[in-house]
Design a protein around this motif. Structure first.
Motif, mmCIF file in Angstrom:
data_model
loop_
_atom_site.group_PDB
_atom_site.id
_atom_site.type_symbol
_atom_site.label_atom_id
_atom_site.label_comp_id
_atom_site.label_asym_id
_atom_site.label_seq_id
_atom_site.Cartn_x
_atom_site.Cartn_y
_atom_site.Cartn_z
ATOM 1 N N ARG A 67 -6.326 -5.648 -0.887
ATOM 2 C CA ARG A 67 -7.277 -4.541 -0.111
ATOM 3 C C ARG A 67 -6.323 -3.349 0.925
ATOM 4 N N SER A 68 -5.477 -4.060 1.784
ATOM 5 C CA SER A 68 -4.513 -3.509 2.028
ATOM 6 C C SER A 68 -3.521 -2.441 1.540
ATOM 7 N N GLN A 69 -3.707 -3.016 0.161
ATOM 8 C CA GLN A 69 -2.364 -2.074 -0.248
ATOM 9 C C GLN A 69 -0.784 -3.024 -0.339
ATOM 10 N N ASP A 70 -0.878 -3.885 0.750
ATOM 11 C CA ASP A 70 0.141 -4.948 0.920
ATOM 12 C C ASP A 70 1.140 -5.356 0.130
ATOM 13 N N MET A 71 1.700 -4.171 -1.007
ATOM 14 C CA MET A 71 2.301 -4.756 -1.879
ATOM 15 C C MET A 71 3.130 -6.104 -1.967
ATOM 16 N N TYR A 72 4.283 -5.973 -1.380
ATOM 17 C CA TYR A 72 4.807 -6.978 -1.977
ATOM 18 C C TYR A 72 4.578 -8.092 -1.940
ATOM 19 N N LEU A 73 3.883 -8.345 -0.723
ATOM 20 C CA LEU A 73 2.716 -9.623 -1.140
ATOM 21 C C LEU A 73 1.390 -9.869 -1.990
ATOM 22 N N ALA A 74 1.311 -9.104 -1.945
ATOM 23 C CA ALA A 74 -0.026 -9.220 -3.499
ATOM 24 C C ALA A 74 0.933 -9.084 -4.986
ATOM 25 N N GLY A 75 2.317 -8.428 -4.828
ATOM 26 C CA GLY A 75 2.804 -8.645 -5.622
ATOM 27 C C GLY A 75 3.505 -9.659 -5.625
ATOM 28 N N ALA A 76 3.774 -10.610 -4.416
ATOM 29 C CA ALA A 76 4.605 -11.963 -4.604
ATOM 30 C C ALA A 76 3.941 -12.973 -4.949
ATOM 31 N N ILE A 77 2.926 -12.775 -5.281
ATOM 32 C CA ILE A 77 1.763 -14.041 -5.088
ATOM 33 C C ILE A 77 1.137 -13.968 -6.126
ATOM 34 N N ILE A 78 0.702 -12.574 -6.928
ATOM 35 C CA ILE A 78 0.555 -12.520 -8.608
ATOM 36 C C ILE A 78 1.469 -12.829 -9.090
ATOM 37 N N LEU A 79 2.604 -12.934 -8.513
ATOM 38 C CA LEU A 79 4.005 -13.390 -9.479
ATOM 39 C C LEU A 79 4.365 -14.818 -9.743
ATOM 40 N N LEU A 80 4.129 -15.084 -8.710
ATOM 41 C CA LEU A 80 4.667 -16.667 -8.497
ATOM 42 C C LEU A 80 3.084 -17.647 -9.647
ATOM 43 N N VAL A 81 1.996 -17.140 -9.221
ATOM 44 C CA VAL A 81 1.015 -18.089 -9.998
ATOM 45 C C VAL A 81 0.988 -17.527 -11.668
ATOM 46 N N PHE A 141 9.557 -11.692 -18.153
ATOM 47 C CA PHE A 141 9.778 -9.880 -17.979
ATOM 48 C C PHE A 141 8.222 -9.229 -17.785
ATOM 49 N N ALA A 142 8.151 -9.239 -18.680
ATOM 50 C CA ALA A 142 6.886 -8.778 -19.201
ATOM 51 C C ALA A 142 5.958 -9.676 -18.083
ATOM 52 N N ILE A 143 5.041 -10.334 -17.300
ATOM 53 C CA ILE A 143 4.521 -10.754 -15.611
ATOM 54 C C ILE A 143 4.824 -10.031 -15.270
ATOM 55 N N ASN A 197 15.822 -8.579 -5.661
ATOM 56 C CA ASN A 197 15.617 -9.031 -4.753
ATOM 57 C C ASN A 197 14.621 -10.537 -5.026
ATOM 58 N N ILE A 198 14.714 -10.605 -5.509
ATOM 59 C CA ILE A 198 13.341 -11.902 -5.642
ATOM 60 C C ILE A 198 14.315 -12.822 -6.575
ATOM 61 N N VAL A 199 15.022 -12.166 -8.053
ATOM 62 C CA VAL A 199 16.033 -13.149 -8.902
ATOM 63 C C VAL A 199 16.539 -13.756 -7.735
ATOM 64 N N HIS A 224 18.252 -12.937 -4.331
ATOM 65 C CA HIS A 224 18.121 -13.509 -2.703
ATOM 66 C C HIS A 224 16.350 -14.351 -2.811
ATOM 67 N N GLY A 225 15.756 -14.683 -3.635
ATOM 68 C CA GLY A 225 14.672 -15.258 -3.057
ATOM 69 C C GLY A 225 14.049 -14.910 -2.438
ATOM 70 N N ASP A 226 14.154 -13.133 -2.230
ATOM 71 C CA ASP A 226 13.575 -12.394 -0.972
ATOM 72 C C ASP A 226 12.526 -11.597 -1.970
ATOM 73 N N PHE A 227 11.218 -12.115 -1.196
ATOM 74 C CA PHE A 227 10.161 -11.162 -1.631
ATOM 75 C C PHE A 227 9.974 -10.310 -0.846
ATOM 76 N N GLY A 228 10.116 -9.752 -0.007
ATOM 77 C CA GLY A 228 10.575 -8.407 0.672
ATOM 78 C C GLY A 228 9.886 -9.042 1.682
ATOM 79 N N GLN A 229 8.874 -7.467 2.228
ATOM 80 C CA GLN A 229 8.209 -8.125 4.280
ATOM 81 C C GLN A 229 7.048 -7.857 3.738
ATOM 82 N N SER A 230 5.943 -8.469 4.548
ATOM 83 C CA SER A 230 4.304 -8.064 4.201
ATOM 84 C C SER A 230 4.328 -6.620 5.099
ATOM 85 N N PHE A 231 4.101 -5.601 5.196
ATOM 86 C CA PHE A 231 3.039 -4.526 5.940
ATOM 87 C C PHE A 231 3.080 -4.970 6.992
#
Lengths: 718, 330
Positions: free
Chosen positions: B289-303, B17-19, B77-79, B81-88
């Motif tokens: 760099r492009s503030q594609d937040m769902y993509l960046a968030g998903a990677i940080i979260l998964l790693v 949760f903290a992560i 959505n992640i938890v 539906h496994g949906d990490f959102g849309q990459s802008f």
């Protein structure tokens, strides 16, 4: 259990015609160090007859352990056996083999190690791997040497554990070393050592790290197993009490050589070598009362790389003859009765005229001291402990719930009078150290009071002190720690170590600090030249002097000495005890002296409090406590101490088991589970725990049966 | 043992949760949002965007919602539906983007760990048992070199060697003809042919570190009383070494599983750029760099989750290996 077969030697009496089981001749073991070549073992001759117990004694650094390890090829590089012979007579006849000719990894050694000769060590906990169960390590040997299957090995391991009197062996076999007490671990080591019925057991200080009560039980066990199997024992110890208890023969070692060898009777009643004389006299003997000055061996064992010329002992010897002892290397001479000594005084060809034998001891007899005025209690106490409790919570589970409490100190009340030495004794785990830590406020007690009378003022409750008041208190009350090796920061010089309290309390700095530290060093018998040296340059005894200097630099009134001499050799121990005594007179100090060693407590203390499971069970002046104890626990402690007199080898009160679990103490009297005098229906009744009763002036006892019991202490007439 | 695992699993819940909170906070840290990045990109190419358009974009992507609502939408959505959102930026679901890259990252990571172990274990063992021998000095020297050389430099050097000596195409994890091909034995062989350079590059520093750790740990253990006691019982030297001191000394190997993953993600970005590896590192950099937040968030979260799982695995292994850990003795 019954399928055990100990095939040991059939010889029980060692006649002169019987060839020795093991014979060391001219054994040399050397270590290449930065300080030069150290001959740790420098020509040792020693014979071990079948079925007998030979004790190897001497101060630390005399090469006892290295001798023992050399026999089994266990000396780690850079050490190696560089000369001499280790003749081993294999069981069932056959040619003698020279173990000194084997390399340390020689496969031939492996058939001897563990099967024919086995060994037990000083630190039983460290000698067992924490990664495997006790049963695994025991079974490994059985499978390797006796070819048992895994299941057979497990059954045999259980049988062995039972044989060394480990309770509930079926459970213990699956436990790990760190789940067992030190005494239990040593039993496991003994079980392992005996698993293949060896002909020789080498025991390297096997009881030094254990409590006296446990030591007594381990010694009994070794004697019992020896009687069953007929094996020989080579027992290494620095404790002459233990020697008197178990040895048939004694070899005294000094700087890598055997300087005297004889029967136990000969060594104790007719010691010949001056070193043996001094060793025997420096042992505090239980029952000799409080002594003014303890006899010591002058100086200390020199470093192995700086062996004195001639007789190595001559710089410390009272009988040394200039021009002879410093040039002639004495050979071992047999007095015709198997009693050998390596000293020129016994060599008719070398002994100058006018010297007569036997050696006469120039020392005054130890004088029992009258009870000091302070002890009579006409002055108000310096420190008064009232119903002190220190509980440590045990936390478990996900959220660290408190599931129990260790009652380390559980309702202790006592008074420390100005100028006295109060002894605190008991087995490990009885709470004596925690009580000491509460007194110096290294711990904040759970409840209770500690009233301290500073100067002439009103007493203050130490448990509530904070900030500056606490710091002022901690200037008055200082500690001397047990371990001289780990209690000094290796990266600080003596000036920094001893001067540190002056700096933290803002008392002195710069040249004033240096002056005060130098003065303190002189007071504790060290040269001020040592100011800028680091602790590693000093021996154990010297380090303990540094510890004492650090405690005294602030001019305290009360010093809590926690096992301050336990890690030291007998002779050095006597020196430090004498120093503590001198400093007490000079600075009007009051001591709380925590120790498990009753002979030391007797020699130093005015009054003694005996602790058991966090409670005081008996409190009396030293003479009364030692001669007429009123609590069965005190009696048992006294009787467990080995006495350095072979004539007094008697089987006495032995305490069963180890200390009960302090989290779930037994109902009723906490000692009843181990007490030989416990009465069912009285001592084990919950709700009726004994309280500390005054039975005579200054004598308190917590025992339900103290009025009807007639307990024996130690006799004082010597 | 079961209690230990259950306790560790229980502790993972608050950690995860903290992560997730921290991941979300990190992607919100830079000023502005995806809309402002998009606007500046459009303006760079000469177009103008009016405020209404901007608001429309914000509304479409939910950027006008309060932070808490944005977080809730994202994580639920992640938890659920496994949906990490849309990459802008890629205009693709994040899950699809990652499904091609994450497995390769994991393969690279595991290969690196294995490489590290296989190389470090025997060398460390040898260095300790034959302390101050020639072999020990060589291993020590090579080890320090491995620690000291920056990874990207090593990567460039190896690429040069591969190109000139082996005449191999060394960029990426696949040759051009297998880039988009379905999985086959040939593609796998091609992967192996490319994998060794990044594995060596990424594993060298870790290997050198592990050699030093194993050597030091083993040297501490080799002269412990229990080793002497085992010798006194007549065990062979090999048996003593492998059964007793080594078992204590290997604990750091197990711990590597826990820490090698974040190390690869952080250290690997530069190397991946140099070697043009299709792993998550470069993707993360671009997304940030492009503030594609769902993509960046998903990677940080998964790693981060993988790191936590790795730590859990290494802790469980450690507890299996060391009874003192299992039985909670300090």
């Amino acid at each position: 259990m019954t399928d055990m077969e100990f095939t040991g030697s059939t010889l029980t009496a060692a006649g002169p015609a019987v060839p020795p089981l093991l014979e060391l001749s001219g054994l040399r073991t050397e270590f290449a160090t930065r300080d030069g070549l150290v001959r740790a073992v420098d020509g040792v001759d020693l014979r071990i007859p079948p079925g007998s117990t030979v004790c190897l004694v001497g101060e630390s650094g005399c090469g006892k352990s290295v001798t023992a390890r050399s026999i089994l090829g266990l000396v780690d590089p850079p050490g190696h056996v560089s000369g001499g012979h280790i003749w081993w007579q294999p069981p069932g006849g056959g040619e003698r083999v020279d173990l000194a000719a084997y390399g340390r990894t020689d496969p031939r050694f492996r058939r001897i190690r563990g099967q024919q000769i086995s060994m037990i060590f000083q630190e039983p906990l460290a000698a067992l791997s924490p990664m495997y169960t006790v049963g695994d390590q025991l079974g490994e040997m059985l499978r390797l040497h006796r070819g048992l299957t895994k299941a057979e090995a497990r059954d045999e391991a259980i049988a062995l554990l039972k044989r060394v009197h480990i309770p509930r062996p079926e459970q213990r076999v699956d436990e790990y070393s760190f789940q067992l007490s030190g005494g239990m671990c040593q039993r496991v080591m003994i079980a392992m050592a005996l698993s293949c019925s060896p002909d020789l057991l080498i025991a390297d200080e096997p009881t030094t790290a254990l409590d006296v009560t446990i030591q007594a039980r381990i010694l009994d066990l070794i004697a019992e197993l020896q009687a069953d199997t007929g094996m020989s024992v080579l027992f290494i110890t620095h404790d002459l009490g233990v020697v008197a208890e178990i040895a048939d023969e004694v070899a005294v070692m000094y700087l890598g050589r055997v300087v005297e060898h004889g029967s136990t009777e000969q060594i104790f009643t007719d010691p010949r070598h001056p070193y043996t004389h001094r060793l025997l006299r420096s042992v505090p003997r239980l029952g000799s009362g409080r002594q003014r000055v303890l006899p010591t061996v002058r100086g200390q064992v020199p470093h192995g790389a700086r062996r004195p010329s001639g007789c190595a002992f001559h710089p410390r010897c009272d009988h040394a003859i200039a021009g002879v002892c410093d040039t002639v290397d004495p050979a071992a001479l047999d007095g015709g009765d198997g009693h050998e000594v390596a000293c020129v005084l016994y060599d008719d060809a070398l002994r100058p005229d006018g010297r007569t034998l036997p050696l006469t001891v120039v020392e005054p007899e130890p004088v029992a001291e009258p009870v000091a005025a302070a002890v009579t209690g006409d002055r108000p106490p310096l420190l008064e402990v009232r119903d002190l409790r220190m509980h440590f919570p045990i936390r478990h589970g996900l959220f660290g719930r408190t599931t129990g409490q260790v009652h380390a100190v559980d309702g202790v009340s006592l008074a420390v009078r100005p100028g006295e030495t109060l002894g605190l004794v008991g087995e490990s785990g009885c709470g004596k150290t925690t009580l000491g830590r509460c007194i110096v406020r290294a711990e904040t007690p759970t409840s209770g009071q500690i009233q301290y009378r500073a100067g002439d003022g009103d007493p203050v409750d130490v448990t509530r002190l904070t900030g500056g008041a606490l710091r002022r208190y901690q200037r008055d009350v200082r500690t001397v720690f047990q371990d001289p090796f780990s209690s000094l920061n290796p990266r600080m010089t003596l000036r920094q170590i001893i001067g540190d309290p002056l700096v933290t309390h803002g008392i002195a700095r710069g040249s004033e600090l240096t002056d005060r530290v130098a003065e303190m060093l002189r007071k504790v018998g060290l040269s001020p030249d040592y100011l800028d040296r680091y602790p590693h340059a000093f021996s154990g005894g010297q380090r303990q002097r540094v510890n004492i200097a650090r405690a005294l630099i602030l001019g305290p009134r009360l010093v809590v000495a926690d096992e301050a001499v336990s890690a030291l050799d007998v002779s050095v121990r006597a020196q430090i005890l004498n120093l503590l005594r001198e400093l007490q007179d000079e600075f009007q100090l009051t001591y709380v002296f925590i120790s498990h060693d009753l002979s030391v407590v007797e020699a130093l203390c005015d009054r003694v409090a005996v602790m058991y499971l966090g409670k005081i069970v008996e409190l009396a002046d030293t003479a009364t406590l030692f001669t007429a104890p009123k609590h069965p626990y005190t009696e048992a402690l006294l009787s467990a101490v080995p006495v350095p007199e072979p004539g007094r080898r008697t089987r006495r009160t032995r305490l069963s088991d180890d200390l009960p679990d302090p989290v779930n103490p037994p109902a009723g009297c906490w000692f009843h589970t181990r007490c030989p005098h416990a009465v069912a229906g009285l001592c084990d009744q919950p709700g009726r725990p004994p309280v500390l009763d005054t039975v005579a002036a200054g004598h308190d006892v917590a025992c339900l049966r103290h009025a009807e019991l007639d307990l024996t202490g130690v006799r004082t007439e010597m | 043992m079961l209690g230990f695992v259950a306790r560790r699993l229980g502790l993972m819940v608050p950690t995860l949760f903290a992560i997730s909170l921290v991941s979300f906070a990190i992607i919100q840290l830079p000023p502005g949002d995806y809309a402002t990045t998009l606007v500046s990109q459009l303006e760079d190419s000469g177009q103008t965007v009016d405020t209404a358009q901007l608001e429309a974009i914000r509304e479409r992507y939910g950027l006008d919602q309060p932070i808490v609502v944005q977080y809730w939408t994202w994580i639920s959505n992640i938890v659920l539906h496994g949906d990490f959102g849309q990459s802008f930026q890629w205009n693709q679901p994040v899950a699809d983007l990652l499904s091609s890259r994450l497995p390769l990252t994991i393969v690279l990571t595991l290969s690196t760990v294995l490489f590290t172990w296989i190389v470090a274990f025997p060398i460390g063992l040898y260095s300790a048992v034959r302390q101050y021998s020639w072999g020990d000095y060589v291993a020590t020297t090579v080890g320090f070199l491995g620690l000291a050389i920056p990874n990207f430099l090593l990567a460039l050097g190896l690429m040069y060697i591969a190109l000139t000596v082996f005449d191999a195409d060394v960029g990426g994890l696949f040759s051009a003809e297998y880039e988009e091909a379905p999985w086959s034995l040939a593609r796998f062989a091609d992967l192996l042919g490319h994998l060794w350079i990044p594995v060596i590059v990424l594993g060298t520093a870790g290997t050198a570190g592990l050699i030093r750790i194993l050597r030091a740990n083993l040297l501490d253990e080799l002269h412990k009383p229990y080793v002497v006691a085992a010798r006194s019982r007549g065990l062979s030297e090999t048996r003593i070494l492998f059964k007793y001191p080594l078992r204590v000394a290997v604990s750091p190997f197990l711990s590597t599983i826990g820490w090698v993953l974040p190390l690869l993600v952080s250290g690997e970005i530069v190397v991946s750029q140099v070697l043009s590896l299709p792993t998550t590192g470069p993707l993360l950099l671009r997304a940030l760099r492009s503030q594609d937040m769902y993509l960046a968030g998903a990677i940080i979260l998964l790693v981060s989750v993988l790191t936590v799982v790795g730590t859990l695995l290494s802790d469980i292994l450690l507890a299996r290996m060391d009874p003192r850990v299992r039985l909670g003795i300090r």
